[in-house]
Structures are given as C-alpha cells and as structure tokens.
Design a protein around this motif. Sequence first.
Motif, PDB file in Angstrom:
ATOM      1  N   TYR A 111       0.810  -1.215   0.000  1.00 49.99           N
ATOM      2  CA  TYR A 111       0.000   0.000   0.000  1.00 49.99           C
ATOM      3  C   TYR A 111       0.844   1.266   0.000  1.00 49.99           C
ATOM      4  O   TYR A 111       0.380   2.322  -0.455  1.00 49.99           O
ATOM      5  CB  TYR A 111      -0.976  -0.020   1.181  1.00 49.99           C
ATOM      6  CG  TYR A 111      -2.086  -1.017   0.981  1.00 49.99           C
ATOM      7  CD1 TYR A 111      -3.179  -0.714   0.188  1.00 49.99           C
ATOM      8  CD2 TYR A 111      -2.023  -2.284   1.552  1.00 49.99           C
ATOM      9  CE1 TYR A 111      -4.193  -1.630  -0.030  1.00 49.99           C
ATOM     10  CE2 TYR A 111      -3.029  -3.209   1.354  1.00 49.99           C
ATOM     11  CZ  TYR A 111      -4.109  -2.884   0.557  1.00 49.99           C
ATOM     12  OH  TYR A 111      -5.098  -3.805   0.334  1.00 49.99           O
ATOM     13  N   TRP A 112       2.089   1.187   0.501  1.00 52.48           N
ATOM     14  CA  TRP A 112       2.945   2.369   0.421  1.00 52.48           C
ATOM     15  C   TRP A 112       3.037   2.853  -1.022  1.00 52.48           C
ATOM     16  O   TRP A 112       3.079   4.062  -1.283  1.00 52.48           O
ATOM     17  CB  TRP A 112       4.358   2.072   0.938  1.00 52.48           C
ATOM     18  CG  TRP A 112       4.464   1.604   2.343  1.00 52.48           C
ATOM     19  CD1 TRP A 112       5.140   0.503   2.786  1.00 52.48           C
ATOM     20  CD2 TRP A 112       3.929   2.218   3.529  1.00 52.48           C
ATOM     21  NE1 TRP A 112       5.051   0.386   4.155  1.00 52.48           N
ATOM     22  CE2 TRP A 112       4.310   1.425   4.632  1.00 52.48           C
ATOM     23  CE3 TRP A 112       3.154   3.356   3.751  1.00 52.48           C
ATOM     24  CZ2 TRP A 112       3.949   1.732   5.942  1.00 52.48           C
ATOM     25  CZ3 TRP A 112       2.794   3.665   5.058  1.00 52.48           C
ATOM     26  CH2 TRP A 112       3.187   2.861   6.124  1.00 52.48           C
ATOM     27  N   ASP A 113       3.100   1.895  -1.967  1.00 55.84           N
ATOM     28  CA  ASP A 113       3.270   2.260  -3.370  1.00 55.84           C
ATOM     29  C   ASP A 113       1.973   2.733  -4.013  1.00 55.84           C
ATOM     30  O   ASP A 113       1.986   3.201  -5.157  1.00 55.84           O
ATOM     31  CB  ASP A 113       3.826   1.069  -4.153  1.00 55.84           C
ATOM     32  CG  ASP A 113       5.211   0.656  -3.689  1.00 55.84           C
ATOM     33  OD1 ASP A 113       5.911   1.517  -3.104  1.00 55.84           O
ATOM     34  OD2 ASP A 113       5.590  -0.509  -3.895  1.00 55.84           O
ATOM     35  N   ARG A 114       0.858   2.600  -3.300  1.00 56.65           N
ATOM     36  CA  ARG A 114      -0.423   3.066  -3.823  1.00 56.65           C
ATOM     37  C   ARG A 114      -0.871   4.357  -3.140  1.00 56.65           C
ATOM     38  O   ARG A 114      -1.983   4.821  -3.366  1.00 56.65           O
ATOM     39  CB  ARG A 114      -1.485   1.986  -3.637  1.00 56.65           C
ATOM     40  CG  ARG A 114      -1.156   0.689  -4.361  1.00 56.65           C
ATOM     41  CD  ARG A 114      -2.282  -0.305  -4.233  1.00 56.65           C
ATOM     42  NE  ARG A 114      -1.958  -1.569  -4.879  1.00 56.65           N
ATOM     43  CZ  ARG A 114      -2.835  -2.545  -5.096  1.00 56.65           C
ATOM     44  NH1 ARG A 114      -4.095  -2.386  -4.717  1.00 56.65           N
ATOM     45  NH2 ARG A 114      -2.468  -3.666  -5.675  1.00 56.65           N
ATOM     46  N   ILE A 115      -0.013   4.867  -2.260  1.00 55.21           N
ATOM     47  CA  ILE A 115      -0.319   6.116  -1.556  1.00 55.21           C
ATOM     48  C   ILE A 115       0.609   7.205  -2.079  1.00 55.21           C
ATOM     49  O   ILE A 115       1.831   7.009  -2.166  1.00 55.21           O
ATOM     50  CB  ILE A 115      -0.131   5.950  -0.034  1.00 55.21           C
ATOM     51  CG1 ILE A 115      -1.118   4.911   0.521  1.00 55.21           C
ATOM     52  CG2 ILE A 115      -0.314   7.282   0.676  1.00 55.21           C
ATOM     53  CD1 ILE A 115      -0.899   4.582   1.981  1.00 55.21           C
ATOM     54  N   LEU A 116       0.029   8.339  -2.441  1.00 54.67           N
ATOM     55  CA  LEU A 116       0.808   9.483  -2.922  1.00 54.67           C
ATOM     56  C   LEU A 116       0.754  10.612  -1.902  1.00 54.67           C
ATOM     57  O   LEU A 116      -0.209  10.739  -1.146  1.00 54.67           O
ATOM     58  CB  LEU A 116       0.249   9.970  -4.265  1.00 54.67           C
ATOM     59  CG  LEU A 116       0.226   8.928  -5.386  1.00 54.67           C
ATOM     60  CD1 LEU A 116      -0.414   9.514  -6.637  1.00 54.67           C
ATOM     61  CD2 LEU A 116       1.620   8.418  -5.690  1.00 54.67           C
ATOM     62  N   ILE A 117       1.812  11.400  -1.886  1.00 54.11           N
ATOM     63  CA  ILE A 117       1.938  12.507  -0.933  1.00 54.11           C
ATOM     64  C   ILE A 117       1.533  13.809  -1.597  1.00 54.11           C
ATOM     65  O   ILE A 117       1.919  14.087  -2.743  1.00 54.11           O
ATOM     66  CB  ILE A 117       3.391  12.595  -0.414  1.00 54.11           C
ATOM     67  CG1 ILE A 117       3.763  11.311   0.328  1.00 54.11           C
ATOM     68  CG2 ILE A 117       3.578  13.815   0.490  1.00 54.11           C
ATOM     69  CD1 ILE A 117       5.227  11.218   0.685  1.00 54.11           C
ATOM     70  N   ILE A 356       0.971  -3.637   7.245  1.00 50.05           N
ATOM     71  CA  ILE A 356       1.151  -2.658   8.316  1.00 50.05           C
ATOM     72  C   ILE A 356       0.399  -1.362   8.021  1.00 50.05           C
ATOM     73  O   ILE A 356      -0.074  -0.685   8.946  1.00 50.05           O
ATOM     74  CB  ILE A 356       2.658  -2.362   8.548  1.00 50.05           C
ATOM     75  CG1 ILE A 356       2.848  -1.519   9.816  1.00 50.05           C
ATOM     76  CG2 ILE A 356       3.292  -1.687   7.342  1.00 50.05           C
ATOM     77  CD1 ILE A 356       2.315  -2.153  11.074  1.00 50.05           C
ATOM     78  N   GLU A 357       0.226  -1.002   6.748  1.00 46.47           N
ATOM     79  CA  GLU A 357      -0.453   0.246   6.411  1.00 46.47           C
ATOM     80  C   GLU A 357      -1.896   0.241   6.924  1.00 46.47           C
ATOM     81  O   GLU A 357      -2.363   1.222   7.517  1.00 46.47           O
ATOM     82  CB  GLU A 357      -0.450   0.464   4.889  1.00 46.47           C
ATOM     83  CG  GLU A 357       0.940   0.476   4.270  1.00 46.47           C
ATOM     84  CD  GLU A 357       1.357  -0.883   3.736  1.00 46.47           C
ATOM     85  OE1 GLU A 357       2.039  -0.926   2.688  1.00 46.47           O
ATOM     86  OE2 GLU A 357       1.015  -1.908   4.376  1.00 46.47           O
ATOM     87  N   VAL A 391       7.469   8.842   5.911  1.00 49.28           N
ATOM     88  CA  VAL A 391       6.586  10.019   5.887  1.00 49.28           C
ATOM     89  C   VAL A 391       5.126   9.583   5.757  1.00 49.28           C
ATOM     90  O   VAL A 391       4.235  10.110   6.439  1.00 49.28           O
ATOM     91  CB  VAL A 391       6.996  10.950   4.729  1.00 49.28           C
ATOM     92  CG1 VAL A 391       5.928  12.004   4.472  1.00 49.28           C
ATOM     93  CG2 VAL A 391       8.330  11.628   5.050  1.00 49.28           C
ATOM     94  N   LYS A 392       4.859   8.596   4.902  1.00 54.53           N
ATOM     95  CA  LYS A 392       3.483   8.106   4.731  1.00 54.53           C
ATOM     96  C   LYS A 392       2.978   7.459   6.019  1.00 54.53           C
ATOM     97  O   LYS A 392       1.810   7.626   6.394  1.00 54.53           O
ATOM     98  CB  LYS A 392       3.426   7.121   3.570  1.00 54.53           C
ATOM     99  CG  LYS A 392       3.668   7.758   2.212  1.00 54.53           C
ATOM    100  CD  LYS A 392       3.825   6.721   1.107  1.00 54.53           C
ATOM    101  CE  LYS A 392       4.231   7.368  -0.206  1.00 54.53           C
ATOM    102  NZ  LYS A 392       4.440   6.363  -1.284  1.00 54.53           N
ATOM    103  N   ALA A 393       3.854   6.707   6.696  1.00 54.46           N
ATOM    104  CA  ALA A 393       3.466   6.072   7.953  1.00 54.46           C
ATOM    105  C   ALA A 393       3.100   7.110   9.000  1.00 54.46           C
ATOM    106  O   ALA A 393       2.116   6.955   9.740  1.00 54.46           O
ATOM    107  CB  ALA A 393       4.591   5.173   8.464  1.00 54.46           C
ATOM    108  N   ILE A 394       3.872   8.173   9.089  1.00 52.67           N
ATOM    109  CA  ILE A 394       3.592   9.214  10.080  1.00 52.67           C
ATOM    110  C   ILE A 394       2.278   9.931   9.751  1.00 52.67           C
ATOM    111  O   ILE A 394       1.459  10.205  10.623  1.00 52.67           O
ATOM    112  CB  ILE A 394       4.770  10.197  10.170  1.00 52.67           C
ATOM    113  CG1 ILE A 394       5.984   9.480  10.772  1.00 52.67           C
ATOM    114  CG2 ILE A 394       4.406  11.422  11.004  1.00 52.67           C
ATOM    115  CD1 ILE A 394       7.273  10.221  10.663  1.00 52.67           C
TER     116      ILE A 394
END
Length: 501
Positions: A111-117, A356-357, A391-394
């Motif tokens: 999911y990290w790779d499917r989330i954009l900042i 974990i996401e 950064v995405k986790a925070i």
Amino acid sequence: MGVEFIYPEFEVVRNSSRCIACRVCERQCSNGVHTYDPDGGVMLSDESKCVNCQRCVSLCPTRALKIVKSDCVPRENANWQADTIKEIYKQANSGGVLLSSMGNPKPLPVYWDRILINASQVTNPSIDPLREPMETRVFLGKKPRKIERGEDGRLRNNLTPQLELSMPVMFSAMSYGSISYNAHKSLAEAATELGIYYNTGEGGLHEDFYVYGPNTIVQVASGRFGVHADYLGAGAAIEIKMGQGAKPGIGGHLPGTKIVGDVSRTRMIPEGSDAISPAPHHDIYSIEDLRQLVYSLKEATQYKKPVIVKVAAVHNIAAIASGIARSGADIIAIDGFRGGTGAAPTRIRDNVGIPIELALAACDTRLREEGIRNDVSLVVGGSIRSASDVVKAIALGADACYIATAALLALGCHLCRTCHTGLCNWGIATQRPELVKRLNPEIGKTRLVNLMTAWRHEIKELLGGMGINSIETLRGNRLMLRGVNMTEKELEILGISHAGE
C-alpha cells in the motif's frame, strides 16, 4: 534421485575466457558451491548449493561470474506454480515443516506504493529545508492530556519517561544469536551516533554493549532469555514482545548451532541447546495479565523507563491496541506481515497477518475515537523501505518507524533468504568466526549512518514540499495523502481520499 530430484534454482555462469582460477570464489563461498579442479586447472561449480548471495560475483576480480535463475522449471500452470511443486516434493521427502527467512515475498499489495503525498503550491507555500528550520525530532511515550502550572505560574513537568529520537526511525529487534556480534555492534554504534535507538531482540545484551545502553531498547520475550536486573536497567526502554509480523501467533526458535560462546552466556542457556520461545507468555492470557508485567517492569526500573509492547499486525489489531493502551504501556509497536525474520515456518510467514499500512490506520483511528491516542505512541515496522514510507506512515498516524531489513541491506545483506542456515556469506546472520569477521563493524556503522542521514534529508525535503516544518505537525495528517488503484473499502480503512478528490 528420481522423483526427489529438484533442478537447482540458480545457475552459475562462468566466463572461461575471464576466469583466472584465483580461487577467490572458493574461499568466499560458505555453501561450498565452488571448487578447484587441479587436474584441469579450472574452477567447478555445484549449483545445487547456490543461494544467490552474490558474494562470489561481488568479489571476483575479473568479473568472470554471474548467477542466473534457472529456466528449467515444471510445465507452466497458473495454479500449480513451480515453487508450490518444489515445496511439496521437499515435504514428501522429509516430512518436515518448511522454514524460510526474511519477509513475505508474495505479490500481495504494497500500500505504500499506492499512496501518494500531497505537495503545496500556491495557496500553501512550500518550505525550503536548506534555508529554514525543520524539526525531525520526536518524543515517544505517554503525553499529558493537559498543561499544568505551579502556584508560581511556571509549567510543571508532568511528562512520563520519554524516548527522544533525532529522527522518527529506530533499528528494530534482531537478537544476538540470530545476527552476529559485529552486526549488533554496527547497529549499536550507529544508533548512538545518530541519536536514535536500536533493539536487542530477545537474545539478551552482550556485556560489551552495555556502554551503548542510553541508545538501547532491551526486549523481554516469552523465553525470557538473558533477562535479569542489570539487563533491564541497562537500556533506555523495555519492550515486551508479544509477537512479530513474520510469524504472528507462534514463538521463536534459534537453532542450537548458533548457541555458542558469548551467545550462550548472554542468553544464559547451555551451548548447543535450541533457544525456543513459546508462542504465548505463560503468565499473560489477558490485558490484565499484561498490565501486571508492564508494571512489574516499571517497578523494577523505578518508573524511569518507558515500556513498549510489540505485537504483530492481525485482523483485530485495533481492539488489541486499545487494550494495550489501557494496560499502562507507554508505546505500542506494531509489526506488519512483510516483516523480516531469521527463520519462520513458510506457511505462517506467507499467509498470516495483515499489511502494516492498514493495521496502522485502523489503530490510530480507534485510539482517537476512544480519546486515548495520546496515552501511547505508535511505532510501526514491517518493510519500511525508504524515507517516503516513513513520511506516509507518520501521516497515517505513526509516531516513528522500526527498520530492520533496510538496515541489514545497508550492512551488505543480499536477501538470499537463508539466514536460518547460519552460513551468511556477508557476516550478518551467522555465528561462525570466519564469516563474522567479514563484516567490519566500523564500516557497517558508517553505512548505517549514511543511510539514515540520507533519509533524514529526504524527510525534510518531503515535509518542506508539503509546507510542513515538523514531524509532529504531520502525525495523523491524512489530508496530505491520496490513494490510487485502491477499492473504496481500502481507502475507508486508510482514511484517505482518492487522487483527484
């Protein structure tokens, strides 16, 4: 051989015009792949022993070697894939449980790779991290619900013990025994130089490393290996390990072949005996039992150290986190199903737990809804691979992240996934003296410091691009995230909007 024969997974390709038979590959391979034929004056390879650790390729002075994946596989079948067939052959031959190392390799969603900042543009100016101050420090521990002042009007310090980190990353638990003395020394020295923390894992703390105590988290697992009063007093915090992401619901097992010398003395068990941690703590069967251990550890350390409770990310993790927050713990560490390990049953590693996401977002939401989010800090791990993952986790609600596999890669790990054999060619997951010495702890420390320094710069740049100047401002700020290629339910759990909204 017949039905038991499985063609080697990797092939050693040797360029005969380049190979000078210097025998470096033979000396460097702990698996015995390479041998010298004195009659022919050439090097030979037993590919059935190759694990593709790349040691021979890296050190060949003439670049005469490369390792390639074999194309000799069973007939294609979308349901019965080659790995599945090989595993059945192995179990039919041995009758044993399959063991695997490192994290879940299956092509499940990351999911990290499917989330954009999100980035600031006109209406919310960005911040230049090279010219303006950016705060990357974080404090882990219980936060007071209100500010208190004394009769003189001065602020009253009502903080419980906190861990201060120069950046929101720590080195996760890897026990002495599962990894080498030199690997532990690299982690300890790097954590000290960086102003962060490293975790001993469940193997106790080697006497040489007590000097790094102010930057050490000591762990208490179900086996209680190496746990005594001096050990508890040595660290800056104590972590109760209830579970880990690579093997939720089961205990630990370090083979007796690794219980030698200082490992035996540190763990306080006989040499050659298997170090088996039971699946449950046999004194913990409820949140009330956990609370007793939390306060026993606080009492043993005069309430001077925060207590962490580490759990695996499982389907009811939000409810579990709520209970842990009420147990008196100061920090909850959650480990996702992609977390690495020295050894785990393959079926457990590949099929148990959740990403974990999703676990992080669910826990942060639950704790906020119950009004107890500030009673604990959240630390997450399980395949944190880069500064953007941090950064995405925070933004999803974490206070900090644990990294382990990324740290091992910095030390030279090539993810050959044979840690449980004790034959690590890079001197990391081994106790053999001739292999341990291959990892220079000073070089290892420098590489870890370089990695974390680079991540810290990237974190500042990402924050600046969002128009944010501190980690604390980003925590739980899910408005700064957008999802792509996800279902409505996934977006709902993560608490973020789709890109374009």
